[in-house]
Design an enzyme around this catalytic site. Structure first.
Site, short mmCIF file in Angstrom:
data_model
loop_
_atom_site.label_atom_id
_atom_site.label_comp_id
_atom_site.label_asym_id
_atom_site.label_seq_id
_atom_site.Cartn_x
_atom_site.Cartn_y
_atom_site.Cartn_z
N LYS A 189 -44.84 -9.58 -29.54
CA LYS A 189 -46.09 -9.20 -30.21
C LYS A 189 -47.21 -9.12 -29.19
O LYS A 189 -47.67 -10.14 -28.67
CB LYS A 189 -46.49 -10.20 -31.31
N GLU A 265 -48.14 -21.46 -22.60
CA GLU A 265 -49.02 -21.44 -21.43
C GLU A 265 -50.41 -21.21 -21.97
O GLU A 265 -50.72 -20.13 -22.47
CB GLU A 265 -48.58 -20.34 -20.46
N CYS A 300 -56.35 -17.37 -16.82
CA CYS A 300 -56.25 -18.81 -17.14
C CYS A 300 -56.31 -19.67 -15.88
O CYS A 300 -56.76 -20.80 -15.93
CB CYS A 300 -55.01 -19.10 -17.96
N GLU A 399 -63.19 -23.58 -21.67
CA GLU A 399 -62.74 -22.34 -21.03
C GLU A 399 -63.57 -21.18 -21.56
O GLU A 399 -63.54 -20.87 -22.75
CB GLU A 399 -61.26 -22.10 -21.33
P1 ADP Z 1 -57.86 -15.31 -27.28
O1 ADP Z 1 -58.72 -16.29 -28.01
O2 ADP Z 1 -58.10 -15.32 -25.83
O3 ADP Z 1 -57.83 -13.93 -27.87
P2 ADP Z 1 -55.53 -16.19 -28.65
O4 ADP Z 1 -54.88 -17.48 -28.37
O5 ADP Z 1 -56.33 -16.07 -29.91
O6 ADP Z 1 -56.39 -15.85 -27.38
O7 ADP Z 1 -54.48 -15.00 -28.66
C1 ADP Z 1 -53.32 -14.94 -27.87
C2 ADP Z 1 -52.22 -14.30 -28.68
O8 ADP Z 1 -51.97 -15.13 -29.81
C3 ADP Z 1 -52.55 -12.92 -29.25
O9 ADP Z 1 -51.37 -12.11 -29.25
C4 ADP Z 1 -52.96 -13.23 -30.67
O10 ADP Z 1 -52.76 -12.16 -31.57
C5 ADP Z 1 -52.03 -14.37 -31.01
N1 ADP Z 1 -52.50 -15.24 -32.09
C6 ADP Z 1 -53.77 -15.52 -32.44
N2 ADP Z 1 -53.80 -16.34 -33.52
C7 ADP Z 1 -52.51 -16.58 -33.87
C8 ADP Z 1 -51.88 -17.35 -34.89
N3 ADP Z 1 -52.58 -18.03 -35.78
N4 ADP Z 1 -50.53 -17.35 -34.93
C9 ADP Z 1 -49.79 -16.68 -34.02
N5 ADP Z 1 -50.33 -15.93 -33.04
C10 ADP Z 1 -51.67 -15.88 -32.95
#
Ligand code: ADP
Length: 495
Positions: A189, A265, A300, A399
């Site tokens: 994804k 990570e 990161c 961060e």
């Molecule tokens: P950022 O805040 O830097 O965008 P995220 O941790 O929100 O980083 O996003 C990293 C990845 O995790 C993306 O592919 C995002 O779609 C996915 N993601 C965000 N929220 C969820 C969730 N609740 N469950 C699974 N995947 C998620």
């Protein structure tokens, strides 16, 4: 390679944007036909409407991955066949690397020159893991003579990977290349902010000979497609790179579903410790600026906390500010650009908000701090440096994921270690000194997954990347990462 702006514009016109999910060897709309807008951060314009996958699409992709795995069309072919197919895949990525680099820049705003370098690392990485496939052996245990106890590594089966937006294709390669090398099927994804390159290479996977169902891509939002994967009862292992908040959710989803194996990570707030005896302070300042403002600080393991010895603080800061001026944002499609936009308008607002927090906390703004190139419609923030930062401040603890550097002063080695370790994160630390004894002593005391001495880059496939503490667990890259897509099985034979 020298490239003109005109040539990049042509590449942009001809770049192929795939908007559909890739499931069981075919591109397809999401089952409910829903899409989300893909906005380019270069100018704020919608460049595509991408399939927004939900639970039902994820079910289809996981089921295709499972069937392919159980049939053995990938997991049971010879290592040499898998290796040849992965090589063919890498060759196709290489053949299209300029187009892919252009898509990466259009998608998330990184300078085209950086995108080209990163895409090169992607096809080299696929080759690295392809080459490793038949170099991994099992073991025979040292039991009593009447026993033959074999310990072998088997793939998990279905691996899901949730990818972040800061290195859209490279983070995907970090995960799918070792997972495929080990014999798993994958469901990937991409981040909703940056799906273009991964969707584009899905067809190369098929052309290279990866069987249908083994390589699937489900674009969509984290809370829908991502959560559906992490909660899925038929996903055996999930690998995630992103924020610590979402990393913690992934662990919960695993516990709420089938105890799928998890590797994470997550974030970092990496200390960059500069001692007065560093071999060349001018070069250290140059490298610090380069590492800090690479990818607009959306990395990161950016060196976001500069721990500088009191005796050289002012002189070093002067040099650093000079070098940082080279990173004033430009259009990232311009080959002369060394810092592009940030990924979204939302991310820009978050960064600007942190800059206000830094000012309110009493840190001294020495450089930058503002949005620029507003007329472009895109999302650009100046390289920003705060000095006189106290490590308790939010700009030193949280961060930011943007081009914002916090400068913190120290006097003794012990104090530097204490400040460096005073963080919920433990991804990476940088140390600059010509005293080898001090360097080794620090590397033992710093609580991080990697320590870089007199260097800002560990861009080699042979070394592991991953964190301590809330930076996550599990390792990407290196042989260790292939092992993490396998589980050991003991066969105990009474002779
Ligand atoms: P950022 O805040 O830097 O965008 P995220 O941790 O929100 O980083 O996003 C990293 C990845 O995790 C993306 O592919 C995002 O779609 C996915 N993601 C965000 N929220 C969820 C969730 N609740 N469950 C699974 N995947 C998620």
């Amino acid at each position: 390679m020298s490239l003109s702006f005109e040539e990049v514009k042509k590449l942009k016109e001809n770049a192929e944007i795939k908007t559909q999910a890739f499931i069981n060897g075919k591109y397809a709309d999401s089952l409910d036909g829903d899409t989300f807008d893909k906005v380019s951060p270069i100018d704020g314009k919608v460049i595509a409407k991408i399939a927004s996958c939900k639970q039902a699409d994820v079910d289809l992709a996981v089921s295709a991955a499972r069937q392919a795995y159980e049939k053995g069309v990938w997991s049971d072919i010879t290592p040499e066949q898998r290796k040849n197919i992965l090589y063919a895949f890498a060759n196709l990525v290489e053949a299209h690397h300029m187009e892919l680099a252009t898509l990466e820049t259009m998608d998330m705003g990184k300078p085209i020159s950086n995108s080209i370098g990163e895409i090169r690392r992607c096809f080299n990485g696929i080759r690295w893991f392809a080459e490793a496939i038949d170099k991994l052996y099992g073991a025979v245990a040292t039991t009593r003579p009447s026993i033959n106890a074999q310990i072998v590594r088997e793939p998990y089966g279905v691996v899901a990977a949730i990818i972040p937006w800061n290195y859209p294709l490279m983070m995907a390669v970090w995960k799918f290349a070792p997972a495929l090398a080990a014999g798993n099927s994958v469901v990937l994804k991409p981040a909703e902010q940056s799906p273009l390159t991964l969707l584009r290479i899905a067809e190369f996977a098929k052309q290279a000979g990866i069987p249908d169902g083994v390589f699937n891509v489900v674009p969509g939002y984290g809370e829908t497609a991502g959560q559906a994967l992490a909660l899925h009862m038929d996903v055996d292992k999930i690998t995630f790179t992103g924020s610590s908040e979402v990393g913690k959710l992934i662990m919960q989803y695993s516990g709420l579903s089938n105890m799928k194996r998890v590797s994470l990570e997550c974030g970092g707030k990496c200390p960059n410790i500069v001692f007065p005896d560093a071999y060349d302070l001018d070069d250290v300042a140059k490298q610090t600026a380069g590492a800090m403002f690479y990818n607009s600080g959306q990395v990161c393991d950016s060196p976001t906390r500069l721990l500088i010895h009191k005796s050289i603080k002012e002189s070093f800061l002067k040099k650093l500010i000079e070098y940082s001026k080279e990173y004033m944002p430009k259009n990232p499609l311009d080959p002369a650009c060394s810092m592009g936009s940030v990924v979204t308008g939302e991310q820009m607002e978050r960064i600007l908000n942190y800059i206000e927090i830094g000012k309110a906390e009493g840190a001294k703004l020495k450089m930058g701090g503002k949005q620029v190139l507003c007329e472009s419609g895109g999302y650009y923030v100046e390289p920003t440096i705060f000095s006189d930062v106290n490590n308790n401040m939010r700009i030193a603890q949280e961060e930011i994921f943007g081009p914002v550097l916090s400068v913190i002063e120290f006097e003794t080695e012990e104090e530097a270690i204490e400040i460096a370790n005073d963080s919920i994160y433990g991804l990476c630390a940088f140390v600059w000194t010509s005293d080898l004894k001090k360097a080794v002593s620090l590397s033992k005391k710093l609580k991080c997954g990697k320590i870089l001495i007199n260097s800002t880059g560990d861009g080699d496939w042979s070394v592991p990347h991953g964190g301590f503490k809330q930076s996550g667990f599990g390792r990407d890259k290196s042989i260790e990462s292939i092992e993490q897509y396998t589980q050991t099985k003991l066969t105990w034979i009474e002779l």
